[in-house]
Design an enzyme around this catalytic site. Structure first.
Site, PDB file in Angstrom:
ATOM      1  N   SER A 264       4.206   2.433   7.992  1.00 11.77           N
ATOM      2  CA  SER A 264       3.785   1.304   7.188  1.00 11.77           C
ATOM      3  C   SER A 264       4.990   0.788   6.420  1.00 11.77           C
ATOM      4  CB  SER A 264       2.725   1.751   6.202  1.00 11.77           C
ATOM      5  OG  SER A 264       1.498   1.845   6.860  1.00 11.77           O
ATOM      6  N   GLY A 265       5.000  -0.504   6.209  1.00  8.91           N
ATOM      7  CA  GLY A 265       6.101  -1.104   5.450  1.00  8.91           C
ATOM      8  C   GLY A 265       7.275  -1.484   6.319  1.00  8.91           C
TER       9      GLY A 265
ATOM     10  N   ASP B 261      -0.462  -7.476   1.588  1.00 13.64           N
ATOM     11  CA  ASP B 261       0.105  -6.123   1.592  1.00 13.64           C
ATOM     12  C   ASP B 261       1.627  -6.223   1.743  1.00 13.64           C
ATOM     13  OD1 ASP B 261       0.449  -3.428   1.696  1.00 13.64           O
ATOM     14  OD2 ASP B 261      -0.502  -3.133   3.663  1.00 13.64           O
TER      15      ASP B 261
ATOM     16  N   HIS C 284       0.824  -1.214   0.000  1.00 15.50           N
ATOM     17  CA  HIS C 284       0.000   0.000   0.000  1.00 15.50           C
ATOM     18  C   HIS C 284       0.859   1.265   0.000  1.00 15.50           C
ATOM     19  CE1 HIS C 284       0.279   0.059   4.526  1.00 15.50           C
ATOM     20  NE2 HIS C 284       0.310   1.352   4.283  1.00 15.50           N
TER      21      HIS C 284
ATOM     22  N   GLY D 157       2.778   4.566  13.080  1.00 11.92           N
ATOM     23  CA  GLY D 157       4.086   4.061  12.741  1.00 11.92           C
ATOM     24  C   GLY D 157       4.305   4.114  11.269  1.00 11.92           C
TER      25      GLY D 157
END
Ligand SMILES: *[C@@H]1O[C@H](CO)[C@@H](O)[C@H](O)[C@H]1NC(C)=O
Ligand SMILES: *[C@@H]1O[C@H](CO)[C@@H](O)[C@H](O)[C@H]1NC(C)=O
Ligand SMILES: *[C@@H]1O[C@H](CO)[C@@H](O)[C@H](O)[C@H]1NC(C)=O
Length: 346
Positions: free
Chosen positions: A256-257, A158, A110, A254
């Protein structure tokens, strides 16, 4: 310099020492016929010997001092999470990622609604984003591979891979993390750590000089998490959850990823990729992560050279190897998710 010496010493010494032990053991055994358990023991020693001579590079963090601290502070000590990547667009941080070998970074799909690599930078070895850092490097990206079955409305699959334009050199500040192998089990209660440069509260950016933040969170079972998110989103087998149950103490923001990691004996193993969550510091809503162990074959289908280190994780919920389960004072509510799917900022 001192570190390098100690490291080379260890590197050379341990194989030699274990070779010595191995032969010593054989010598003392040579008069006897080998019983089955002796054979097993020898196999074990051979394995150990092989591991010491050819250490797989993933999952070591020489500068991580968690074992010696009671609670990880708000700011991570420089080099604590040497696989941590800041993904930046036009020099602005927008997502986290993790280095998994010398040329690939794992992140969330995403984060990349567009797979254009222009003006995209992977910043590795970093600590405070606003302070020039001789240990850090900025690399460009040659390819973005989102999982083909990523579904933006369910958040299923994701996960994404970034190929760096050129390989990176490992240092104490830049090292790959191990990945959870397909037969890994993360029991509820297992301590994990998540790190990121995200906002410290909704609409409240990480204060200057933007040091990397870390927080420890226990694994929450998928059934409990699915019940919590019922009516909001299905928690699939490709997801996992972590967070504190009581509100006000959970981290909810936080990057993402970014990686959710836990320690298998001596190696740090990435369990999850920060994916989504509901709100911020709300009780009963753990953070949701992409379950890395479901993607071993997908990752290896794209990385055919110098494959990442996959390690089986079998933490039983009481053994963490990563410090005690702690409750966080409210001021430690870190913001880990800058790109919440449910409160999107991409
Ligand atoms: C995403 O998942 C939803 C719900 O299962 C489904 O209806 C939709 O077709 C999926 N979208 C894609 C692009 O696969
Ligand atoms: C798990 O990985 C091993 C080794 O890579 C492979 O042989 C096995 O088929 C995989 N299992 C699953 C369920 O993907
Ligand atoms: C650590 O990883 C090894 C190698 O994959 C595995 O055999 C072992 O069971 C793991 N231990 C724990 C505690 O997860």
């Amino acid at each position: 310099m001192f570190n390098t010496l100690v490291y080379s010493f260890h590197f050379l010494f341990t194989p030699i020492f274990s070779l010595f032990l191995f032969f010593l053991h054989n010598l003392s055994d040579s008069q006897q016929t080998l019983s089955e358990s002796d054979e097993q023991q020898q196999n074990h020693q051979l394995q150990l010997f092989h591991e010491l001579c050819f250490p797989s590079v993933c999952g070591s963090a020489p500068l991580n001092k968690l074992g010696t601290k009671i609670v990880g502070g708000e700011d991570a000590a420089a080099g604590s999470w040497p696989w941590m990547a800041s993904l930046q667009h036009n020099r602005e941080h927008f997502c986290g990622g993790s280095l998994i070998n010398n040329q690939w970074v794992l992140t969330a799909a995403h984060c990349f609604p567009s797979t254009s690599t222009s003006n995209l930078i992977v910043y590795l070895g970093g600590d405070a984003l606003q302070i020039p850092n001789p240990n850090a490097v900025s690399l460009t990206v040659s390819q973005i591979i989102n999982h083909p079955n990523y579904n933006g409305s369910t958040s299923n699959n994701d996960i994404s891979l970034l190929r760096l334009s050129s390989p990176v050199k490992f240092t104490d500040y830049i090292r790959p993390v191990c990945l959870a192998a397909n037969d890994s089990v993360f029991e509820a209660g297992t301590t994990c750590w998540v790190s990121g440069w995200g906002t410290v509260a909704v609409n409240n950016p990480l204060p200057s000089p933007q040091r990397l933040q870390e927080v420890s969170v226990p694994i929450v079972s998928n059934s409990q998490c699915d019940a919590a998110y019922s009516g909001i989103r299905k928690i699939t087998n490709n997801m996992m959850c972590a967070g504190l149950d009581e509100g006000g103490k959970d981290s909810c923001q936080g990057d993402s990823g970014g990686p959710l990691v836990s320690k298998n004996v001596s190696k740090w193993v990435q369990a999850g990729v920060v994916s989504f969550g509901k709100g911020c510091a709300l009780p009963k809503y753990p953070g949701v992560y992409t379950r890395v162990s479901q993607y071993q074959s997908w990752i290896n289908s794209h990385i055919t050279n110098n494959q990442p280190g996959f390690v089986t994780f079998e933490g039983d919920g009481s053994v963490s190897g990563a410090g005690p389960l702690v409750s966080f004072p409210v001021h430690l509510l870190l913001s880990i998710f800058s790109l919440f799917v449910l409160s999107y900022k991409a």
